[in-house]
Design an enzyme around this catalytic site. Structure first.
Site, PDB file in Angstrom:
ATOM      1  N   ASP A  51      -4.975 -15.775  -4.201  1.00  0.00           N
ATOM      2  CA  ASP A  51      -5.686 -14.701  -4.899  1.00  0.00           C
ATOM      3  C   ASP A  51      -4.690 -13.761  -5.566  1.00  0.00           C
ATOM      4  OD1 ASP A  51      -8.222 -13.124  -5.372  1.00  0.00           O
ATOM      5  OD2 ASP A  51      -6.998 -11.612  -4.343  1.00  0.00           O
TER       6      ASP A  51
ATOM      7  N   TYR B 168      -1.448  -6.884 -10.014  1.00  0.00           N
ATOM      8  CA  TYR B 168      -0.449  -7.043  -8.948  1.00  0.00           C
ATOM      9  C   TYR B 168       0.957  -7.201  -9.549  1.00  0.00           C
ATOM     10  CZ  TYR B 168      -4.615  -7.876  -6.062  1.00  0.00           C
ATOM     11  OH  TYR B 168      -5.837  -7.762  -5.432  1.00  0.00           O
TER      12      TYR B 168
ATOM     13  N   ARG C 161      -3.812  -3.702   6.080  1.00  0.00           N
ATOM     14  CA  ARG C 161      -2.468  -3.551   5.499  1.00  0.00           C
ATOM     15  C   ARG C 161      -1.359  -3.626   6.559  1.00  0.00           C
ATOM     16  NH1 ARG C 161      -3.746   1.175   0.973  1.00  0.00           N
ATOM     17  NH2 ARG C 161      -4.712  -0.226  -0.527  1.00  0.00           N
TER      18      ARG C 161
ATOM     19  N   LYS D  74       2.469  -4.377  15.003  1.00  0.00           N
ATOM     20  CA  LYS D  74       3.926  -4.151  14.952  1.00  0.00           C
ATOM     21  C   LYS D  74       4.308  -2.674  14.859  1.00  0.00           C
ATOM     22  CE  LYS D  74       4.164  -4.948   9.987  1.00  0.00           C
ATOM     23  NZ  LYS D  74       4.579  -5.876   8.950  1.00  0.00           N
TER      24      LYS D  74
ATOM     25  N   GLN E 197       5.337 -14.677   8.408  1.00  0.00           N
ATOM     26  CA  GLN E 197       4.032 -14.004   8.459  1.00  0.00           C
ATOM     27  C   GLN E 197       2.923 -15.022   8.162  1.00  0.00           C
ATOM     28  OE1 GLN E 197       4.432 -10.714   5.675  1.00  0.00           O
ATOM     29  NE2 GLN E 197       5.255  -9.360   7.257  1.00  0.00           N
TER      30      GLN E 197
END
Ligand SMILES: NC(=O)c1ccc[n+]([C@@H]2O[C@H](COP(=O)([O-])OP(=O)(O)OC[C@H]3O[C@@H](n4cnc5c(N)ncnc54)[C@H](OP(=O)(O)O)[C@@H]3O)[C@@H](O)[C@H]2O)c1
Length: 325
Positions: free
Chosen positions: A57, A62, A219, A225, A296
């Site tokens: 996406d 962006y 986010r 973390k 990730q």
């Protein structure tokens, strides 16, 4: 061991996509901090592909188109084998810092052509309206423009992002809406009712449109973390996100402990659980998960398997119910 990715065919389309999509906002390299490097981004996209992700996406917004360039470089020839979902209808001002929606037919066409050029394709798989119109173009006119682009072969399917229940209901009438994007997560559930009522009403056996949930990790907050108050540089949009400020952050952090405990109990990373829980909701077809690095991605793709394991989802239902915004 990593279970294989699951796939879903989006209603009203011929698109079969992975349930976990790669969200390319952060790899656009702007607004998401100073630690976004193209080499890592390219590696992250390639790792996603290796792990079965077939939905990417992106948006002209962006990184002012840079996310498209990263995808094109990372995917190479395989870009034609996957689904690249992009967006349309946001125009920059002359400073390049502020954007406003423009859904006039002229700009929609211009924006679509620019995406075709950047991605190096003749047809866009899925073109989604990024924001509802802030000016005066009615939704019906926008949908007509998108249908015209479809007839002309510029796009295969079209979708909407961030519209309310009433407009979504109208857009669904013709039975040709390819996707709908909305924010949704364990700590952001204000759209529960609209999703149930409009997308999956009681008399429907299957969803009326494929819903892509975004910000399922809030986010990164739901990765677990952030053990103390994070300090983001001005270049990171989270510096301006109240979810990462003082009292609110600490309140959510106490709840994130429950997610961490669930993670230890079931042996899955918190991100897989958070995105997996969102994916398990009946009206959600796909979760779009952002990532800047391969490691990730490796955690996040596990959401597909987590969503299919009832023992995990039952546990997470209790964790989600314990959240007090
Ligand atoms: N249609 C729309 O209006 C709209 C709006 C927003 C987003 N979206 C789409 O949805 C996608 C996902 O949303 P998002 O990227 O804003 O938010 P998100 O998926 O909730 O969070 C992504 C961020 O979380 C961190 N993260 C990801 N995986 C992690 C892991 N395993 N461990 C630790 N940290 C991890 C990364 O940032 P750090 O490493 O810097 O912490 C990453 O950039 C976007 O990329 C975009 O494609 C659409």
């Amino acid at each position: 061991m990593l279970a294989p990715m699951r796939y879903v065919t989006l209603p009203n389309t011929d698109l079969e996509v992975s349930e976990v999509g790669f969200g390319a906002w952060a790899v656009g390299g702007k607004w998401w901090g100073d630690d976004v490097r193209d080499e890592d981004s390219v590696a992250a996209v390639r790792r996603a592909l290796e792990l079965g992700v077939t939905l990417f996406d992106t948006a002209p917004l962006y990184g002012h188109g840079h996310a498209d360039e990263v995808l094109r470089r990372a995917l190479g020839k395989r870009l034609s084998e996957v689904t690249v979902a992009t967006k349309v209808g946001v125009r920059w001002d002359s400073s390049g810092e502020h954007a406003q929606s423009d859904l006039s037919p002229t700009f929609v066409r211009e924006d679509c052509e620019a995406s075709l050029r950047r991605l190096g394709v003749e047809t866009l798989d899925l073109l989604q309206v990024h924001w509802p119109c802030e000016q005066d173009t009615p939704l019906t006119e926008t949908l007509e423009t998108l249908r015209a682009l479809k007839r002309e072969g510029k796009i295969r399917h079209f979708g909407l992002c961030n519209y309310g229940a009433e407009e979504l209901t109208r857009a669904l009438e013709a039975g040709d809406l390819g996707a709908f994007q909305t924010p949704y997560s364990m700590i952001r559930r204000e759209f529960d009712e609209a999703l149930a009522g409009v997308v999956l009403p009681a008399d429907a056996e299957t969803a009326r449109v494929g819903v892509f949930a975004y910000e399922t990790l809030a986010r990164g907050l739901l990765s677990g973390k952030f053990r103390s108050l994070p300090r983001f540089p001005k270049s990171d949009l989270r510096a301006r996100d109240p979810r990462f400020w003082g009292t609110r952050f600490f309140r959510t952090s106490r709840w994130v402990d429950l997610l961490r405990q669930a993670s230890v109990r079931v042996g899955e990373p918190p991100t897989a659980l958070a995105a997996g829980w969102a994916l398990s909701r009946p009206a959600i077809s796909v979760v779009l998960v952002g990532a800047k690095r391969p490691a990730q991605v490796e955690q996040n793709v596990r959401a597909s398997d987590a969503a299919a394991r009832p023992e995990i989802i039952h546990l997470l239902d209790r964790v989600a119910a314990a959240y007090r915004g």
